[in-house]
Design a protein around this motif. Structure first.
Motif, PDB file in Angstrom:
ATOM      1  N   ILE A  44      55.349   6.275   8.829  1.00 48.12           N
ATOM      2  CA  ILE A  44      54.773   7.526   8.349  1.00 48.12           C
ATOM      3  C   ILE A  44      55.694   8.658   8.802  1.00 48.12           C
ATOM      4  N   ASP A  45      56.362   9.306   7.848  1.00 52.35           N
ATOM      5  CA  ASP A  45      57.250  10.413   8.175  1.00 52.35           C
ATOM      6  C   ASP A  45      56.446  11.708   8.117  1.00 52.35           C
ATOM      7  N   TYR A  46      56.009  12.152   9.285  1.00 50.39           N
ATOM      8  CA  TYR A  46      55.149  13.343   9.416  1.00 50.39           C
ATOM      9  C   TYR A  46      56.049  14.569   9.429  1.00 50.39           C
ATOM     10  N   LEU A  47      56.079  15.302   8.330  1.00 51.83           N
ATOM     11  CA  LEU A  47      57.093  16.324   8.112  1.00 51.83           C
ATOM     12  C   LEU A  47      56.766  17.687   8.705  1.00 51.83           C
ATOM     13  N   SER A  48      55.542  17.913   9.138  1.00 48.55           N
ATOM     14  CA  SER A  48      55.149  19.219   9.657  1.00 48.55           C
ATOM     15  C   SER A  48      55.989  19.605  10.874  1.00 48.55           C
ATOM     16  N   LYS A  49      56.407  20.864  10.924  1.00 52.33           N
ATOM     17  CA  LYS A  49      57.163  21.352  12.083  1.00 52.33           C
ATOM     18  C   LYS A  49      56.243  21.670  13.252  1.00 52.33           C
ATOM     19  N   GLY A  73      57.573   9.429  12.244  1.00 49.17           N
ATOM     20  CA  GLY A  73      58.626  10.437  12.265  1.00 49.17           C
ATOM     21  C   GLY A  73      58.053  11.783  12.651  1.00 49.17           C
ATOM     22  N   LEU A  74      58.659  12.452  13.622  1.00 49.80           N
ATOM     23  CA  LEU A  74      58.194  13.759  14.080  1.00 49.80           C
ATOM     24  C   LEU A  74      59.331  14.763  14.035  1.00 49.80           C
ATOM     25  N   ARG A  75      59.005  15.986  13.672  1.00 52.03           N
ATOM     26  CA  ARG A  75      59.974  17.079  13.770  1.00 52.03           C
ATOM     27  C   ARG A  75      59.797  17.750  15.128  1.00 52.03           C
TER      28      ARG A  75
END
Length: 260
Positions: free
Chosen positions: A133-138, A165-167
């Motif tokens: 799961i590529d969690y795109l939120s900054k 995935g984390l930003r």
């Protein structure tokens, strides 16, 4: 009488030998152990987001692949399939990836949607161990992320691990954040950070890996360029237990045209 004396002598000799063995082992335990050099982990996945990159990954028998499977959006959440045809690798493991901008309020529909979305991908590959799961939120909601990761793990009856995935920025996570990530490790195998996001100014790749590794949370680094593995091995002779390797984007951005 002779047998009685002989037996006592044997017992005494046995006790003496046992005492010598125990003494030697105690002495040996106190001696400094020879240093064993461990090489840094170099596991690498190839991330495929374009149809034209599939063939190259499938033809590489050493490659492990991550395939963009769809996008999560809405509430109740739905999954829009990616343009990639469901595919997989016969020799190595593969992983379906879902992009997600924000956490849905209702999770049960999401789990059902993921089950439907991964089915064609699982049928086209030999081994799927993780759902990415590529969690795109900054500004990721880590409190809400924990029920999602644990829910996925439980929904599929522990058949799949979760990769998240984390930003983030180059700043070291505070202890509160590290604790929240640590509490997800019963369902999350690795957290993935973009290399460009986490590299501090003037920092080498080895320094970046070492710094993040000190947080003690299993992680991988995602990048569009293949690292210099030989140079990294030489600069990182000691084992990095938290570092799981690299995710390499197969789709490299076109080089910018220099101004004339």
């Amino acid at each position: 009488m002779w047998r009685q004396k002989t037996d006592k002598r044997l017992v005494a000799a046995g006790l003496l030998i046992l005492a010598l063995i125990i003494g030697y082992n105690s002495w040996n335990d106190m001696q400094p152990k020879p240093f064993v050099s461990h090489k840094v982990t170099m596991t690498a996945y190839t991330l495929v987001t374009r149809t034209e990159d599939i063939a190259a990954v499938k033809n590489d028998e050493t490659a492990s692949g991550i395939f963009w499977a769809g996008d999560i959006a809405g509430d109740p959440p739905t999954i829009t399939p990616s343009p990639l045809p469901p595919t997989g690798l016969t020799q190595q493991s593969s992983m379906p990836l879902f992009k997600m901008e924000s956490l849905p309020g209702r999770l049960s529909p999401l789990f059902d949607a993921i089950a439907v979305a991964i089915k064609p991908w699982v049928e086209h590959t030999s081994t799927v161990n993780d759902i990415y799961i590529d969690y795109l939120s900054k500004t990721p909601d880590l409190d809400g992320l924990s029920p999602l990761t644990n829910g996925i793990r439980g929904y599929f009856e522990q058949q799949y691990w979760v990769v998240i995935g984390l930003r983030r920025t180059p700043l070291t996570y505070p202890q509160e954040t590290i604790t929240k990530l640590g509490n997800m490790l019963k369902s999350v195998e690795y957290f993935v950070y973009y290399l460009d996001d986490v590299t501090a100014k003037g920092e080498t790749l080895a320094q970046t890996v070492t710094r993040i590794g000190k947080e003690g949370i299993p992680f991988m680094l995602r990048t569009s360029t293949v690292p210099d593995y030989d140079a990294l091995r030489k600069s990182m002779p000691e084992s990095q237990q938290s570092f799981g390797g690299f995710i390499i984007d197969a789709a490299k951005p076109a080089p910018e045209e220099k101004a004339k």
